[in-house]
Design an enzyme around this catalytic site. Structure first.
Site, PDB file in Angstrom:
ATOM      1  N   LYS A   6       8.455  43.234  18.098  1.00  0.00           N
ATOM      2  CA  LYS A   6       9.621  43.448  19.128  1.00  0.00           C
ATOM      3  C   LYS A   6      11.059  42.991  18.411  1.00  0.00           C
ATOM      4  CE  LYS A   6      11.032  43.017  23.662  1.00  0.00           C
ATOM      5  NZ  LYS A   6      10.474  42.538  25.267  1.00  0.00           N
ATOM      6  N   GLU A  33      19.027  49.571  23.699  1.00  0.00           N
ATOM      7  CA  GLU A  33      18.136  50.301  24.090  1.00  0.00           C
ATOM      8  C   GLU A  33      18.730  51.821  23.930  1.00  0.00           C
ATOM      9  OE1 GLU A  33      14.967  49.428  26.644  1.00  0.00           O
ATOM     10  OE2 GLU A  33      14.710  51.395  27.390  1.00  0.00           O
ATOM     11  N   HIS A  55       4.661  52.645  29.008  1.00  0.00           N
ATOM     12  CA  HIS A  55       5.246  51.955  30.338  1.00  0.00           C
ATOM     13  C   HIS A  55       5.976  53.116  31.140  1.00  0.00           C
ATOM     14  CE1 HIS A  55       4.851  48.533  28.087  1.00  0.00           C
ATOM     15  NE2 HIS A  55       5.618  47.802  28.817  1.00  0.00           N
TER      16      HIS A  55
END
Ligand SMILES: NC(=O)c1ccc[n+]([C@@H]2O[C@H](COP(=O)([O-])OP(=O)(O)OC[C@H]3O[C@@H](n4cnc5c(N)ncnc54)[C@H](O)[C@@H]3O)[C@@H](O)[C@H]2O)c1
Length: 338
Positions: free
Chosen positions: A214, A224, A235
């Site tokens: 991460k 992002e 997800h």
């Protein structure tokens, strides 16, 4: 103990894996501190909160809302909290998300740190600077990106975590391996019993590797726009499953990862044997690999997903275990797999 730095563009963050909550004072310093936790964690760890200023929220996704945030703001206002105060979230992903959102917005920003007490919070929710709350049932629709100063991953607190929650956290560890760390997948295949049995060395390795994945992704793409989207493997559908079926986050993500792997196979990107490996890894650790989905409800929920661009969803698929790719997909292609 293993310490990692997340060099976010907005600010750096220190993640201490294997640090104990009792050491919190060393990270906060002498200033005033307000804790945000949930009722379960408060009841299990009263010694952490004795004589402290604490906001105890009700546990559960239904309480990760702007109403709870407002209740914390009111408490901070009543108590005359000023800019020198640190807000510390102690708990799972929900407590940390609420604490992080409050800290980022009250007085335009207070210092913030977390003691992550669930496996999911340790490997995912508390790391990377996303702090969001739900709106009208849509997950994390309102939020900010701001790095916590520190994250303490107290592995000993996992001893009180319900086994189902532990497995949910394991799903996120599997995700980290699947998208960017083939060695972690190998380790999980060989050592998952040790992890579920709370072997501290195995846990420290897994949490460290997952946080490492991460951290690397956040460092190149904190906001992002591309690379970080790979953390959404499983997800996009997972969030929709969570919303429509009410499955816990990690279980919904497990099902989402299996669907994404099957879709990767269908597109000729991933070898079928790799998809089976992923499915077996999840199934053998007691995670669901399918769910009784209402296709239409899921597609509708996905239509509201934050990751949607026009008619396409930026979907995370696998090229092999340890390597993900972002692929724009039409909802009709997804419908075929669902
Ligand atoms: N901000 C992010 O980047 C990010 C990433 C992933 C997930 N999330 C969010 O994280 C949340 C899920 O996190 P979670 O699974 O930790 O949820 P959670 O905070 O609800 O924790 C799960 C349950 O475990 C309990 N718990 C926590 N620590 C415990 C302990 N040590 N002993 C006993 N019980 C304990 C909690 O009270 C709760 O009942 C979701 O809201 C999700 O959206 C955020």
């Amino acid at each position: 103990m293993r310490t990692l730095q997340v060099r976010g563009a907005s600010a750096p963050s220190t993640v201490a894996i294997g640090e104990t909550a009792a050491a919190l004072g060393r990270y906060v310093g002498d200033g005033r501190c307000v804790y945000v936790t949930d009722a379960n964690v408060a009841a299990l760890y009263p010694q952490l909160f004795e004589g402290r200023e604490v906001f105890v929220m009700q546990p559960g996704e239904a309480h990760k809302t702007l109403d709870t945030v407002e209740a914390v703001y009111e408490r901070l206002l009543d108590r005359g909290v000023d800019r020198s105060t640190t807000v510390v979230g102690i708990g799972g992903g929900i407590g940390c998300d609420v604490a992080g959102f409050v800290a980022a917005t009250y007085l335009r920003g207070l210092r913030c740190g977390f003691v992550a007490s669930s496996l999911l919070a340790q490997v995912d929710a508390s790391v990377g600077g996303k702090n969001g709350v739900n709106l009208h049932g849509y997950k994390n629709l309102v939020g900010v990106i701001r790095q916590p100063e520190f994250v303490l991953c107290d592995l000993s607190m996992l001893r009180t975590l319900p086994p189902r929650e532990l497995r949910c956290g394991l799903a996120e560890v599997v995700k980290a391996g699947a998208i960017a760390n083939a060695g972690l997948v190998d380790f999980l295949e060989a050592n998952a019993e040790g992890i579920l049995g709370l072997d501290l060395a195995a846990l420290e390795h897994c949490v460290g590797e997952a946080v490492g994945v991460k951290a690397r992704v956040v460092e190149v793409d904190e906001h992002e726009t591309g690379e970080r989207m790979k953390l959404n493997f499983g997800h996009t559908v997972g969030h929709a499953i969570e919303k429509t079926l009410g499955l816990p986050h990690g279980e919904a993500v497990a099902v989402g990862m299996v669907l994404a792997a099957r879709l990767s196979v269908k597109r000729g990107m991933l070898a079928p044997a790799e998809a089976s490996r992923l499915e077996n890894l999840l199934a053998r650790r007691g995670l669901p690999t399918s769910a009784p989905m209402d296709r239409q409800a899921i597609l509708e929920a996905m239509g509201k997903d934050k990751k949607r661009r026009g008619d396409k969803v930026r979907f995370v698929l696998l090229e092999k275990l340890g390597q993900a790719a972002l692929v724009p997909l039409g909802l009709e292609e997804l419908e075929a797999v669902l």
